[in-house]
Design an enzyme around this catalytic site. Sequence first.
Site, PDB file in Angstrom:
ATOM      1  N   LYS A  83     -20.216 -14.220  29.368  1.00 12.37           N
ATOM      2  CA  LYS A  83     -21.018 -15.220  28.663  1.00 12.37           C
ATOM      3  C   LYS A  83     -22.492 -14.890  28.897  1.00 12.37           C
ATOM      4  O   LYS A  83     -22.928 -14.705  30.053  1.00 12.37           O
ATOM      5  CB  LYS A  83     -20.680 -16.594  29.249  1.00 12.37           C
TER       6      LYS A  83
HETATM    7  O1  G3P Z   1     -19.788 -25.764  27.027  1.00 15.49           O
HETATM    8  C1  G3P Z   1     -21.079 -26.066  27.388  1.00 15.49           C
HETATM    9  C2  G3P Z   1     -21.079 -27.251  28.251  1.00 15.49           C
HETATM   10  O2  G3P Z   1     -20.644 -26.965  29.528  1.00 15.49           O
HETATM   11  C3  G3P Z   1     -22.342 -27.984  28.249  1.00 15.49           C
HETATM   12  O3  G3P Z   1     -21.968 -29.289  28.141  1.00 15.49           O
HETATM   13  O4  G3P Z   1     -22.185 -31.678  28.348  1.00 15.49           O
HETATM   14  O5  G3P Z   1     -23.585 -30.155  29.786  1.00 15.49           O
HETATM   15  O6  G3P Z   1     -24.041 -30.373  27.355  1.00 15.49           O
HETATM   16  P1  G3P Z   1     -23.012 -30.435  28.435  1.00 15.49           P
END
Ligand code: G3P
Length: 217
Positions: A83
């Site tokens: 990634k």
């Molecule tokens: O897949 C990306 C994720 O981990 C980010 O999620 O909720 O931190 O925006 P969030």
Amino acid sequence: MKFFLDTAALDDIREAASIGVLDGVTTNPTLLSREGCPPMEQLAQICEIVQGPVNGEVIGDDHETMIREGRKLREIADNIVVKIPMTKEGLKAVRVFSDEGVPTNVTLVFSSNQALLAAKAGASYISPFLGRLDDIGHVGMDLIREIMVIYENYDIMTEVLAASIRSPLHVVEAAMAGANIATVPFGVIDKMFRHPLTDSGIESFMNDWKKLGHDIG
Ligand code: G3P
């Protein structure tokens, strides 16, 4: 649509895998730091549970460092996807990995132009972050819809992995937009199972069966 779990928590990954709904896992530095374990070992343990793609993120900010880190991550297991953040240096690394046949996921995608560039560099996956766009007053799902149209126009094979998903509605909308994959926190998968009519239906069926006074076997 494929379902990935967006977590580094082994118990959640085991549970989703045991239900048979798990196609892969995405991690990021934040998710790994929540587990408080050495990250490379944590990723190795995840790869023992999951046969599908397991995303591990590089942390360097120049392409040489990212390539070196990506190669270290790939030593963990064959199903590791490297990634890489959506930067110029990141895309240089993506190009190198793409030429070598190493799968990559370009993360932190917030615009269709970024999605176009990542595909051009040879990304296997891109991760548009829906919830974080919603957080700043944009409609995150519009980005997925736009990218799907653009990728379809040019028969682009890069898979769209809807990320930063916060609710079951996000999953439905991403599926309707045609996103290839949704990566979801365990709590969202849990909510996707539930419907009050399912619960009350089971309860009334069970009560009625008990009246028969027989077992199935
Ligand atoms: O897949 C990306 C994720 O981990 C980010 O999620 O909720 O931190 O925006 P969030």
